[in-house]
Design a protein around this motif. Structure first.
Motif, mmCIF file in Angstrom:
data_model
loop_
_atom_site.group_PDB
_atom_site.id
_atom_site.type_symbol
_atom_site.label_atom_id
_atom_site.label_comp_id
_atom_site.label_asym_id
_atom_site.label_seq_id
_atom_site.Cartn_x
_atom_site.Cartn_y
_atom_site.Cartn_z
ATOM 1 N N ALA A 137 0.838 -1.212 0.000
ATOM 2 C CA ALA A 137 0.000 0.000 0.000
ATOM 3 C C ALA A 137 0.868 1.256 0.000
ATOM 4 C CB ALA A 137 -0.937 0.001 1.207
ATOM 5 N N LEU A 138 1.982 1.221 0.722
ATOM 6 C CA LEU A 138 2.890 2.363 0.749
ATOM 7 C C LEU A 138 3.523 2.586 -0.619
ATOM 8 C CD1 LEU A 138 4.117 4.476 2.660
ATOM 9 C CD2 LEU A 138 5.994 2.875 3.049
ATOM 10 N N HIS A 139 3.954 1.506 -1.272
ATOM 11 C CA HIS A 139 4.517 1.631 -2.621
ATOM 12 C C HIS A 139 3.477 2.172 -3.604
ATOM 13 C CE1 HIS A 139 7.699 -1.467 -1.369
ATOM 14 N NE2 HIS A 139 8.260 -0.285 -1.404
ATOM 15 N N GLU A 140 2.255 1.673 -3.503
ATOM 16 C CA GLU A 140 1.188 2.159 -4.385
ATOM 17 C C GLU A 140 0.880 3.627 -4.126
ATOM 18 O OE1 GLU A 140 -2.218 -0.388 -4.021
ATOM 19 O OE2 GLU A 140 -1.109 -2.155 -4.708
ATOM 20 N N LEU A 141 0.880 4.020 -2.855
ATOM 21 C CA LEU A 141 0.627 5.423 -2.524
ATOM 22 C C LEU A 141 1.672 6.322 -3.164
ATOM 23 C CD1 LEU A 141 -0.906 7.606 -0.787
ATOM 24 C CD2 LEU A 141 0.900 7.219 0.906
ATOM 25 N N PHE A 142 2.944 5.950 -3.042
ATOM 26 C CA PHE A 142 3.988 6.791 -3.634
ATOM 27 C C PHE A 142 3.954 6.745 -5.155
ATOM 28 C CE2 PHE A 142 6.284 6.518 0.583
ATOM 29 C CZ PHE A 142 5.965 7.824 0.927
ATOM 30 N N HIS A 143 3.595 5.607 -5.732
ATOM 31 C CA HIS A 143 3.448 5.535 -7.194
ATOM 32 C C HIS A 143 2.309 6.446 -7.636
ATOM 33 C CE1 HIS A 143 1.787 3.899 -10.958
ATOM 34 N NE2 HIS A 143 3.063 3.753 -11.275
ATOM 35 N N ASP A 144 1.161 6.310 -6.989
ATOM 36 C CA ASP A 144 0.016 7.159 -7.320
ATOM 37 C C ASP A 144 0.326 8.622 -7.038
ATOM 38 O OD1 ASP A 144 -1.300 4.837 -7.981
ATOM 39 O OD2 ASP A 144 -2.566 4.793 -6.187
ATOM 40 N N GLY A 145 1.090 8.875 -5.968
ATOM 41 C CA GLY A 145 1.458 10.250 -5.625
ATOM 42 C C GLY A 145 2.331 10.895 -6.691
ATOM 43 N N ARG A 146 3.263 10.110 -7.233
ATOM 44 C CA ARG A 146 4.111 10.658 -8.307
ATOM 45 C C ARG A 146 3.272 11.002 -9.536
ATOM 46 N NH1 ARG A 146 7.519 6.662 -6.234
ATOM 47 N NH2 ARG A 146 6.884 5.154 -7.807
ATOM 48 N N LEU A 147 2.353 10.113 -9.889
ATOM 49 C CA LEU A 147 1.473 10.382 -11.031
ATOM 50 C C LEU A 147 0.589 11.603 -10.753
ATOM 51 C CD1 LEU A 147 0.352 9.550 -13.801
ATOM 52 C CD2 LEU A 147 -1.238 8.046 -12.581
ATOM 53 N N ALA A 148 0.009 11.641 -9.560
ATOM 54 C CA ALA A 148 -0.853 12.777 -9.197
ATOM 55 C C ALA A 148 -0.053 14.077 -9.166
ATOM 56 C CB ALA A 148 -1.522 12.526 -7.845
ATOM 57 N N PHE A 149 1.194 14.004 -8.697
ATOM 58 C CA PHE A 149 2.013 15.206 -8.660
ATOM 59 C C PHE A 149 2.313 15.722 -10.065
ATOM 60 C CE2 PHE A 149 6.069 17.488 -8.506
ATOM 61 C CZ PHE A 149 5.734 18.475 -7.597
ATOM 62 N N MET A 150 2.610 14.802 -10.988
ATOM 63 C CA MET A 150 2.861 15.238 -12.371
ATOM 64 C C MET A 150 1.608 15.884 -12.955
ATOM 65 S SD MET A 150 5.383 12.356 -14.045
ATOM 66 C CE MET A 150 4.214 11.047 -13.948
ATOM 67 N N ILE A 151 0.457 15.249 -12.747
ATOM 68 C CA ILE A 151 -0.803 15.816 -13.250
ATOM 69 C C ILE A 151 -1.079 17.153 -12.585
ATOM 70 C CG2 ILE A 151 -3.309 15.500 -13.289
ATOM 71 C CD1 ILE A 151 -2.716 12.445 -13.546
ATOM 72 N N GLY A 152 -0.886 17.211 -11.261
ATOM 73 C CA GLY A 152 -1.126 18.452 -10.529
ATOM 74 C C GLY A 152 -0.190 19.567 -10.944
ATOM 75 N N VAL A 166 -5.224 24.328 -5.794
ATOM 76 C CA VAL A 166 -6.125 23.249 -5.352
ATOM 77 C C VAL A 166 -5.805 21.962 -6.102
ATOM 78 C CG1 VAL A 166 -8.544 22.483 -5.356
ATOM 79 C CG2 VAL A 166 -7.969 24.776 -4.562
ATOM 80 N N VAL A 167 -5.471 22.075 -7.388
ATOM 81 C CA VAL A 167 -5.126 20.899 -8.193
ATOM 82 C C VAL A 167 -3.892 20.198 -7.629
ATOM 83 C CG1 VAL A 167 -4.257 20.209 -10.475
ATOM 84 C CG2 VAL A 167 -6.232 21.718 -10.300
ATOM 85 N N ILE A 168 -2.945 20.933 -7.089
ATOM 86 C CA ILE A 168 -1.706 20.338 -6.581
ATOM 87 C C ILE A 168 -1.829 19.914 -5.115
ATOM 88 C CG2 ILE A 168 -0.508 22.393 -5.744
ATOM 89 C CD1 ILE A 168 1.227 19.979 -8.002
ATOM 90 N N TRP A 169 -2.919 20.291 -4.435
ATOM 91 C CA TRP A 169 -3.043 20.012 -3.002
ATOM 92 C C TRP A 169 -3.055 18.518 -2.694
ATOM 93 C CZ3 TRP A 169 -1.812 21.614 1.432
ATOM 94 C CH2 TRP A 169 -2.308 20.969 2.553
ATOM 95 N N ARG A 170 -3.845 17.737 -3.409
ATOM 96 C CA ARG A 170 -3.956 16.299 -3.096
ATOM 97 C C ARG A 170 -2.614 15.577 -3.248
ATOM 98 N NH1 ARG A 170 -4.624 12.501 -0.070
ATOM 99 N NH2 ARG A 170 -5.228 10.514 -0.922
ATOM 100 N N PRO A 171 -1.864 15.799 -4.328
ATOM 101 C CA PRO A 171 -0.544 15.159 -4.386
ATOM 102 C C PRO A 171 0.361 15.572 -3.225
ATOM 103 C CG PRO A 171 -1.146 15.979 -6.541
ATOM 104 C CD PRO A 171 -2.187 16.468 -5.584
ATOM 105 N N ALA A 172 0.317 16.839 -2.851
ATOM 106 C CA ALA A 172 1.120 17.293 -1.716
ATOM 107 C C ALA A 172 0.677 16.593 -0.436
ATOM 108 C CB ALA A 172 1.007 18.812 -1.572
ATOM 109 N N GLU A 173 -0.613 16.445 -0.257
ATOM 110 C CA GLU A 173 -1.152 15.763 0.920
ATOM 111 C C GLU A 173 -0.695 14.299 0.957
ATOM 112 O OE1 GLU A 173 -5.488 15.432 3.068
ATOM 113 O OE2 GLU A 173 -5.416 15.397 0.892
#
Length: 181
Positions: free
Chosen positions: A92-107, A143-150
């Protein structure tokens, strides 16, 4: 919260060994699922124990299983269950960071797009409407970048806390005490 040999102890009193496992599980020992109530009971107690001491789990059985039925290896079943949960938290931690990297790029692209659009549409424009439009786009970009930062700042902490607890329980010394005669 008794202590034995420097270990904090969680005690369970069960009618029989089967009470510890999910009754719908076709493989009730070693590979089987702990009953949700049993898992939650163990987790609740473990959360309250000192974090710097190892854990011991003592299971008191009120009545033995049928004589023709061997006593299951409860220690292995419990420790494997929590080792599996710790592995799941690692995934779950690996998936969170993988998803976070994708979300950060989108954000980041979204933030850059909003800032560029704000600059482009209000270039050479003065007045309160242009200022409100410009600030609105900037706010939307943040606001778009907030969720990846969180995700990177906060969401990983509870996962690590659960994984550490599961690892402590996977390393626990499990003792089964048969009924006293």
């Amino acid at each position: 919260m008794p202590e034995q040999n420097g270990k904090t102890t969680i005690e369970l009193r069960l009618r029989d060994a089967a009470q510890l496992f999910n009754s719908l599980d076709p493989f009730p020992f070693r590979e089987g699922d702990l009953a949700a109530e049993a898992e939650e009971y163990i987790l609740d107690w473990a959360r309250d124990l000192p974090k710097d001491k190892p854990i011991a789990i003592v299971i008191h059985l009120e009545r033995p299983d049928a004589p023709h039925k061997p006593l299951p290896d409860l220690a292995t079943a419990i420790t494997r269950w929590f080792a599996g949960r710790a592995s799941a938290e690692t995934r779950a931690l690996h998936e969170l960071f993988h998803d976070g990297r994708l979300a950060f790029m989108i954000g980041f692209v979204g933030l850059a797009g909003c800032l560029f659009l704000s600059w482009l549409l209000t270039r050479g424009q003065d007045g309160p409407f242009a200022r409100v439009f410009q600030e609105s786009l900037i706010i939307i970009g943040w606001v778009v970048i907030w969720r990846p930062a969180e995700m990177f700042l906060y969401d990983w902490v509870p996962i690590l806390r659960r994984r550490k607890l599961y690892r402590r329980l996977a390393a626990a010394n499990v003792e089964v005490r048969p009924p006293q005669a």
